[in-house]
Design a protein around this motif. Structure first.
Motif, PDB file in Angstrom:
ATOM      1  N   TYR A 138     -16.509 -11.098  10.908  1.00  0.00           N
ATOM      2  CA  TYR A 138     -15.338 -10.210  10.982  1.00  0.00           C
ATOM      3  C   TYR A 138     -15.396  -9.276   9.786  1.00  0.00           C
ATOM      4  CZ  TYR A 138     -13.684 -14.445  13.432  1.00  0.00           C
ATOM      5  OH  TYR A 138     -13.571 -15.548  14.227  1.00  0.00           O
ATOM      6  N   TYR A 139     -15.442  -7.990  10.052  1.00  0.00           N
ATOM      7  CA  TYR A 139     -15.288  -7.021   8.978  1.00  0.00           C
ATOM      8  C   TYR A 139     -14.789  -5.716   9.571  1.00  0.00           C
ATOM      9  CZ  TYR A 139     -19.978  -5.414  10.452  1.00  0.00           C
ATOM     10  OH  TYR A 139     -21.061  -4.973  11.180  1.00  0.00           O
ATOM     11  N   ASP A 140     -14.198  -4.903   8.727  1.00  0.00           N
ATOM     12  CA  ASP A 140     -13.622  -3.644   9.174  1.00  0.00           C
ATOM     13  C   ASP A 140     -14.723  -2.700   9.633  1.00  0.00           C
ATOM     14  OD1 ASP A 140     -12.458  -0.794   8.816  1.00  0.00           O
ATOM     15  OD2 ASP A 140     -10.709  -2.096   8.695  1.00  0.00           O
ATOM     16  N   ARG A 141     -14.451  -1.945  10.694  1.00  0.00           N
ATOM     17  CA  ARG A 141     -15.480  -1.070  11.253  1.00  0.00           C
ATOM     18  C   ARG A 141     -15.897   0.046  10.290  1.00  0.00           C
ATOM     19  NH1 ARG A 141     -12.141   2.350  15.890  1.00  0.00           N
ATOM     20  NH2 ARG A 141     -10.563   3.246  14.507  1.00  0.00           N
ATOM     21  N   VAL A 142     -15.058   0.355   9.300  1.00  0.00           N
ATOM     22  CA  VAL A 142     -15.413   1.400   8.335  1.00  0.00           C
ATOM     23  C   VAL A 142     -16.239   0.846   7.175  1.00  0.00           C
ATOM     24  CG1 VAL A 142     -13.389   2.781   8.901  1.00  0.00           C
ATOM     25  CG2 VAL A 142     -13.252   1.126   7.026  1.00  0.00           C
ATOM     26  N   ASN A 143     -16.543  -0.455   7.225  1.00  0.00           N
ATOM     27  CA  ASN A 143     -17.355  -1.070   6.182  1.00  0.00           C
ATOM     28  C   ASN A 143     -18.822  -0.721   6.448  1.00  0.00           C
ATOM     29  OD1 ASN A 143     -18.741  -2.728   4.391  1.00  0.00           O
ATOM     30  ND2 ASN A 143     -17.279  -4.421   4.592  1.00  0.00           N
TER      31      ASN A 143
END
Length: 428
Positions: free
Chosen positions: A178-183
């Motif tokens: 799980y990580y933010d798509r802007v990462n």
């Protein structure tokens, strides 16, 4: 921060500083893939088949959109047919086949899946095929799909088979990130470790991933943005099958709330003996019936505003017509422009009356994925499908089956691209 769940072991939450933080997870799922190698393919088929039954029986997941299709797809007979389409025989996955020159399909290695958030079950179609051929798997799941995906896999984790193997054994080869798509850093390092990149998503998401550097040996499999529509010929409109076909059309519209690439947004009706007004009335009845059976819940505010705006536009234009209830349960929009309209989604359909369904053919680009066909004349159906598929359409299917995940999909035999074909020269 990146959260990592490992189904074969513990759940832990490391600080995501570099790809090195993934090493413990990678080691465990690669060891899980080594275990996969020792599990007979017939045993994996048995686990999938048991899971197909558990999906329907489990109150935790049996109401999730798409679960009925997923269950049907995972049944032993269906999944075996998919394997045979891709490999002709399952033997290639178990051992070297042939005499002097022998062939075997080995797993490619680490499959990294970027899963779209519009239809949570979609990611499982790529995951289970990758598990079956023996790859290790890492999935990046968008936040809004977290709970649904975890619950679906929890049911799989608890699935037992008579062979003694279980879903738990197969999930030792699976990790979820799980990580933010802007990462961007996380995306890049996820890409760096992939032997296969499997990307589900819209245009911007696909470009963001496919534009990243990758290993020279890495295989890209892209399920990008697509568009689908439906056609009816005049013979179908005059047949006693019409009401049934309209119900199938509405079911394709309602399932996934038109968020799937296989959802129809425009329907072309061929002029015939049935007055168009009568046809629209019958379609309206089918929408009303489906809305009572499947009331809309948790409507997206942005899409709701789009529906209100387009209803107003059509109501103010004398050349157009809108048919809808006061609520935004469903919307029928009618105009005479022979074009593919921008999707509104959430049970919003555009109707077009044409002299011939062939008038839809010039509109086709390679972005069109599925056409739902209600064409009684079989010669016309073949001629229409031949031209449509020549222009880039992947699937011409019966109404009611637009969302049925099949092989090939998006023009490819997906499972065959998840393996590395190897040779052994045996003998003198």
């Amino acid at each position: 921060m990146i959260n990592i769940a490992l189904f074969g072991g513990e759940i832990f939450y490391p600080q995501y500083k570099s790809v090195e933080s993934l090493r413990p997870l990678l080691s465990q799922i690669q060891e899980g893939a080594r275990i996969l190698k020792s599990i007979p393919k017939v045993a994996i088929l048995d686990i999938f088949h048991e899971y197909s039954k558990n999906l329907i029986k489990s109150p935790k997941v049996n109401q999730v959109e798409g679960v009925a299709f997923l269950s049907s797809w995972l049944k032993r007979n269906n999944f075996s047919q998919i394997v045979n389409k891709n490999f002709q025989t399952m033997d290639y996955l178990d051992h070297f086949v042939g005499e002097k020159k022998r062939l075997k399909a080995q797993p490619r290695g680490l499959a990294c899946h970027w899963i779209a958030g519009n239809v949570p079950t979609l990611g499982l179609f790529s995951l289970f095929q990758s598990i079956f051929v023996g790859n290790a798997n890492l999935l990046r799941i968008p936040p809004k799909s977290h709970s649904t995906m975890i619950t679906l896999l929890d049911v799989f984790n608890d699935t037992q088979s008579e062979s003694g193997w279980s879903g738990h054994d197969l999930l030792k080869s699976v990790g979820i990130l799980y990580y933010d798509r802007v990462n961007h850093k996380a995306n890049q390092e996820f890409s760096d470790i992939a032997d296969i990149r499997i990307v589900w998503g819209g245009g911007s998401a696909v470009k963001a991933i496919t534009g990243l550097p990758k290993n020279a040996h890495c295989e890209d499999i892209i399920f990008g943005p697509k568009y689908s529509f439906a056609v009816f010929d005049k013979d179908m409109l005059a047949s006693d099958q019409l009401k049934r076909q309209l119900r199938f059309l509405v079911s394709d519209v309602f399932l996934f709330d038109q968020a799937a690439c296989t959802s129809p947004h425009v329907v072309f009706f061929e002029r015939g003996t049935l007055p168009f007004e009568e046809l629209v009335s019958q379609l309206q009845d089918a929408f009303k019936r489906a809305a009572r059976q499947f009331p809309k819940i948790d409507a997206d505010p942005y899409i709701s505003s789009k529906i209100i705006n387009i209803r107003a536009q059509y109501a103010l234009d004398l050349q157009k017509k809108v048919i809808c209830p006061i609520e935004n349960d469903w919307t029928i929009l009618i105009n005479s422009n022979i074009q593919l309209e921008d999707p509104v989604e959430s049970r919003t359909i555009f109707l077009k009356e044409v002299d011939s369904v062939m008038e839809a053919l010039p509109l086709i680009t390679k972005k069109i994925q599925t056409i739902g066909c209600a064409i009684s004349d079989k010669e016309k159906l073949v001629a229409f499908a031949d031209e449509a598929t020549f222009k880039g359409v992947s699937r011409c299917v019966n109404l009611g089956q637009m969302h049925l995940f099949d092989s090939p999909w998006d023009g490819m035999l997906f499972m065959s691209r998840l393996v590395n074909w190897t040779t052994l020269y045996y003998g003198k």
